[in-house]
Design a protein around this motif. Sequence first.
Motif, mmCIF file in Angstrom:
data_model
loop_
_atom_site.group_PDB
_atom_site.id
_atom_site.type_symbol
_atom_site.label_atom_id
_atom_site.label_comp_id
_atom_site.label_asym_id
_atom_site.label_seq_id
_atom_site.Cartn_x
_atom_site.Cartn_y
_atom_site.Cartn_z
ATOM 1 N N MET A 1 0.826 -1.205 0.000
ATOM 2 C CA MET A 1 0.000 0.000 0.000
ATOM 3 C C MET A 1 0.864 1.260 0.000
ATOM 4 S SD MET A 1 -3.391 -0.818 2.283
ATOM 5 C CE MET A 1 -2.528 -1.223 3.794
ATOM 6 N N GLU A 2 1.960 1.232 0.737
ATOM 7 C CA GLU A 2 2.863 2.381 0.737
ATOM 8 C C GLU A 2 3.516 2.563 -0.631
ATOM 9 O OE1 GLU A 2 6.766 4.116 3.162
ATOM 10 O OE2 GLU A 2 6.153 2.029 3.396
ATOM 11 N N THR A 3 3.961 1.458 -1.220
ATOM 12 C CA THR A 3 4.634 1.530 -2.520
ATOM 13 C C THR A 3 3.704 2.041 -3.609
ATOM 14 O OG1 THR A 3 6.098 -0.298 -1.897
ATOM 15 C CG2 THR A 3 5.870 0.180 -4.248
ATOM 16 N N SER B 1 -11.936 -4.665 -15.614
ATOM 17 C CA SER B 1 -11.121 -3.866 -14.696
ATOM 18 C C SER B 1 -9.874 -4.674 -14.371
ATOM 19 C CB SER B 1 -11.886 -3.524 -13.414
ATOM 20 O OG SER B 1 -12.297 -4.702 -12.733
ATOM 21 N N GLY B 2 -8.831 -3.980 -13.937
ATOM 22 C CA GLY B 2 -7.612 -4.699 -13.618
ATOM 23 C C GLY B 2 -6.499 -3.756 -13.209
ATOM 24 N N SER B 3 -5.352 -4.330 -12.939
ATOM 25 C CA SER B 3 -4.190 -3.544 -12.537
ATOM 26 C C SER B 3 -2.924 -4.286 -12.919
ATOM 27 C CB SER B 3 -4.206 -3.281 -11.025
ATOM 28 O OG SER B 3 -4.100 -4.494 -10.298
ATOM 29 N N LEU B 4 -1.833 -3.544 -13.005
ATOM 30 C CA LEU B 4 -0.521 -4.101 -13.320
ATOM 31 C C LEU B 4 0.518 -3.283 -12.571
ATOM 32 C CD1 LEU B 4 1.090 -6.147 -15.096
ATOM 33 C CD2 LEU B 4 1.263 -4.330 -16.809
ATOM 34 N N ALA B 5 1.440 -3.971 -11.903
ATOM 35 C CA ALA B 5 2.481 -3.275 -11.144
ATOM 36 C C ALA B 5 3.802 -3.984 -11.323
ATOM 37 C CB ALA B 5 2.115 -3.206 -9.664
ATOM 38 N N ALA B 6 4.881 -3.209 -11.347
ATOM 39 C CA ALA B 6 6.235 -3.750 -11.425
ATOM 40 C C ALA B 6 7.067 -3.149 -10.307
ATOM 41 C CB ALA B 6 6.866 -3.426 -12.780
ATOM 42 N N ASP B 7 7.809 -4.008 -9.606
ATOM 43 C CA ASP B 7 8.700 -3.582 -8.525
ATOM 44 C C ASP B 7 10.111 -4.052 -8.831
ATOM 45 O OD1 ASP B 7 6.982 -2.480 -6.104
ATOM 46 O OD2 ASP B 7 5.861 -4.150 -6.969
ATOM 47 N N TRP B 8 11.067 -3.126 -8.685
ATOM 48 C CA TRP B 8 12.465 -3.419 -9.017
ATOM 49 C C TRP B 8 13.335 -2.739 -7.971
ATOM 50 C CZ3 TRP B 8 15.238 -1.320 -14.020
ATOM 51 C CH2 TRP B 8 16.420 -2.071 -14.236
ATOM 52 N N ASN B 9 14.296 -3.435 -7.436
ATOM 53 C CA ASN B 9 15.170 -2.841 -6.442
ATOM 54 C C ASN B 9 16.589 -3.358 -6.609
ATOM 55 O OD1 ASN B 9 15.790 -5.084 -4.265
ATOM 56 N ND2 ASN B 9 13.608 -5.299 -4.778
ATOM 57 N N GLY B 10 17.550 -2.658 -6.043
ATOM 58 C CA GLY B 10 18.937 -3.063 -6.145
ATOM 59 C C GLY B 10 19.825 -2.272 -5.196
ATOM 60 N N ASN C 1 2.798 1.466 -11.359
ATOM 61 C CA ASN C 1 1.531 0.749 -11.275
ATOM 62 C C ASN C 1 0.470 1.452 -12.098
ATOM 63 O OD1 ASN C 1 -0.100 2.625 -9.228
ATOM 64 N ND2 ASN C 1 1.984 2.389 -8.410
ATOM 65 N N VAL C 2 -0.395 0.671 -12.704
ATOM 66 C CA VAL C 2 -1.491 1.209 -13.498
ATOM 67 C C VAL C 2 -2.747 0.421 -13.174
ATOM 68 C CG1 VAL C 2 -0.973 -0.285 -15.488
ATOM 69 C CG2 VAL C 2 -2.280 1.815 -15.823
ATOM 70 N N ALA C 3 -3.849 1.126 -13.014
ATOM 71 C CA ALA C 3 -5.157 0.514 -12.784
ATOM 72 C C ALA C 3 -6.096 0.999 -13.874
ATOM 73 C CB ALA C 3 -5.698 0.881 -11.407
ATOM 74 N N PHE C 4 -6.932 0.105 -14.364
ATOM 75 C CA PHE C 4 -7.821 0.473 -15.468
ATOM 76 C C PHE C 4 -9.215 -0.084 -15.239
ATOM 77 C CE2 PHE C 4 -5.785 -3.508 -16.601
ATOM 78 C CZ PHE C 4 -6.839 -4.292 -17.049
ATOM 79 N N VAL C 5 -10.175 0.572 -15.850
ATOM 80 C CA VAL C 5 -11.573 0.152 -15.768
ATOM 81 C C VAL C 5 -12.247 0.532 -17.083
ATOM 82 C CG1 VAL C 5 -12.353 2.310 -14.726
ATOM 83 C CG2 VAL C 5 -13.665 0.237 -14.340
ATOM 84 N N LEU D 1 -2.136 5.960 -13.867
ATOM 85 C CA LEU D 1 -0.751 5.536 -13.687
ATOM 86 C C LEU D 1 -0.164 6.164 -12.431
ATOM 87 C CD1 LEU D 1 1.844 4.154 -14.845
ATOM 88 C CD2 LEU D 1 2.264 6.308 -16.069
ATOM 89 N N GLY D 2 0.566 5.358 -11.667
ATOM 90 C CA GLY D 2 1.278 5.856 -10.502
ATOM 91 C C GLY D 2 2.709 5.361 -10.512
ATOM 92 N N ALA D 3 3.581 6.012 -9.739
ATOM 93 C CA ALA D 3 4.981 5.617 -9.696
ATOM 94 C C ALA D 3 5.604 6.070 -8.379
ATOM 95 C CB ALA D 3 5.750 6.212 -10.878
ATOM 96 N N ARG D 4 6.684 5.364 -8.012
ATOM 97 C CA ARG D 4 7.410 5.709 -6.791
ATOM 98 C C ARG D 4 8.873 5.306 -6.955
ATOM 99 N NH1 ARG D 4 5.796 6.435 -1.355
ATOM 100 N NH2 ARG D 4 7.393 5.951 0.193
ATOM 101 N N LEU D 5 9.783 6.158 -6.496
ATOM 102 C CA LEU D 5 11.220 5.873 -6.522
ATOM 103 C C LEU D 5 11.776 6.196 -5.149
ATOM 104 C CD1 LEU D 5 13.776 5.089 -8.125
ATOM 105 C CD2 LEU D 5 14.012 7.517 -8.717
#
Length: 788
Positions: A69-71, A667-676, A690-694, A717-721
């Motif tokens: 939820m935070e991400t 409806s749906g959603s797609l998210a990708a998480d990448w770290n290093g 992340n993207v959510a669609f309806v 569309l949302g994003a976080r770094l």
Amino acid sequence: MTNIRPYLWATPFALATALAASPVAAQEATVDDTATEDLGNVIVVTAQKRAENIQDVPISIAAVSGETMETANILTVMDLGRVATNFQTVRSSNTGSTRIGIRGVGSLANTLIEPSVAVFMDGVYVPRSGAILGAFLDIDGVEVLRGPQGTLFGRNASVGALSIRSALPRNEFSGEVSAEAGSFDRYKLSGHINVPLGENVSARVAAMGQWYEGPWKNVFDGKTYGGSDDVAVRGTVKAEFGNVEWIVRGDFTRLDGDGVVNFDFDPASVTPARLAFLQAAFSGGPDTNLNDRVMNQSVASGLVDKNWGVSSTASLDIAGGSTLRLINSYRKWTNDQLDGDIVFLPVPLATRRSLFDSGSQNHELQFISPEREWLGGHFDMVAGVYYFEEKFALGEQLNMDTQYCNVLVPAGPGRAACAAYYASTGGIAATDQDVYQKVRSIAAYAQGNVYISDALTLTLGGRWTNDRKRGSYSQVSSPFTQTIRAPEMLTYPGLSESRFTYRVSLNYKPADDVMLFATHSTGYKSGGYNSGGGVPSLSTFDPQGNLISTRRVFDRETVKNYDFGVKSSWLDRALTANLTLYRMDIAGFQDRAFDGVSFVVRNAGNLRQQGFELDLVLAPSDRFSVSGSLAYLDSKFTDFANASGLPGIGGTQDLTGKPNSFSPAWSGSLAADWNGDIGSSGLSWAANANVAFVSDQYVGTVNDANPQSIADGYAVLGARLALSGRDDRWSLAIFARNLTNTHYRPLAVYQPLGAALGLNNGAFPGSTANRIQANEPRTYGISGTIRF
């Protein structure tokens, strides 16, 4: 859509067959970012009153951890649909009228209608969805249970349940503090601290303060709206003594703002000539640009929302490995909102003061057997008894404003009398509605698993519930407002009804990492009476004042549900794929009809919601993961002969074959998480998109199949770094929500007093002026966290 439907159904069936035919060897599961609790590298949920691997639970579940939820920048329950597919939330101009829906079905909270989605906070039922609008505070995880949960969660989980779990104390001294700044002057300070109070006792205190100016610029008075100053605090104490665990919680939330939501005027819903009339007669008219942050209307606003509660959860481990658990709680929610101008025009006509007061208590005794140990490992069960009581009061006052008499009362003696009335009273409480209801519900339930073999399990469950309700209704109206609210006084003698709901499920595991299940479950919501005003009065009386008939009472709503699903893991559990096909048949659907001025709840007929839910997670390493979900919903009234007529025509119409509101096909959603890591510096980075669609859907507050209330589909569309220090002792993050500033229509409402203003049948026969709620614009911000 009819031509492609066979292919839509064939696709999930083919996938289910492929999953069942592809056994996966048992391996150590990878950590899943969607876990609500991470124990032993599996997603652990409590959907069946015990901690279980989500892959072993034959329920369609969207499990979201606090970290996820935070991400994904999920701040409140209003955002949760972006990560939990087939879960919808919407609120109107009044915060108390929040609607929570699952699989396209939900109920607005500003009536006496029971919710379709039961909300639980740390195992305690929250009877009014408007009471959970505050920001999520120190949340460990959320579970969205799709489909009726009537056996274990009760009558108000007729289409699903939302279970929110706060973080528990740790037996160590630790904590964190976060500061955040964002768009439209939003500032937030939050944190928590764990304190050991002894060898077996620990405490956790979490708190949050948020200050927000709001995004909406009002041309009429030059002010900014939509802001709020919020504060929340929660304290938890956990004690463990031998075979006893005791958790005590207390929480308080206060929202203090204006409560304003921007509703712009849709210029396409009236003729150009009528729009020109509005602009000439009402100081330039309302704002008609649906894609900006501007509004133009008279505003009188104010909101104070308070929500607090205390709860105790005591668990006793008894001989043989069983557990007795006792949950006791009391919750109080009050909401006082001044909402206006309720006609949404740049002329002060009328305001509304709404009051909600809910006090509820829950008491539940659970018995949980050891898992798979009885009868030689062939049986386990959970059982319990439950008591719930709520005292709920609703109030509504409509206040005449300075131009009420001049605009809404014809010229002549009536207008002069209205002006005199306004001069003597100030127009305050020109209508005054008071509604009271007391509910008492008792229930007993049991659910058992019969392990026919290592691979085949039969689950049988049932719940008996008895509901009792009583209450009163009072509506007082001045001589100049009786066309809006008719006077009426009524004592509701109440109802006492019992209902048995049940669940039957057959689960088959052809391999350790594949489970097929077929479930039949039922749910229901009890009947009740209308809390809204009617014109004319909803009750008819004889000259002596005796009640002859009333349209205030409505009957119960029942649900039959069928789920067929598969839960599976592939590629050494790097890929998780869960698919559920469902059909919900709802009889006696409790619908809100619109008579042009007010809403009336009634039993509409039968509704069928069917489709599929697909949830996927691909985590090839602990550095990278992709998660996605897709839902298809085929909504159709199978019997709705007396639906509300279109506002410009009135009467009734047959909506059999039409969809329910807020039921998008896709409806749906797609998210990708990448770290290093950043070299050997001890620093690390994490990125999320992340993207959510309806798809298209009806978003009107009335089921009347009005083409004006169809909202186009959209994607957000949302994003976080984030950058983190050594051992994650600190982190800095930048984030954005609605990054592309997408404009969409969350809600459409009819222009109040549209007929009186001559706005009906302008665009087409049966049309009326439409108000479109503005969506949240693009927001961005920066946050910093220190952990110790």
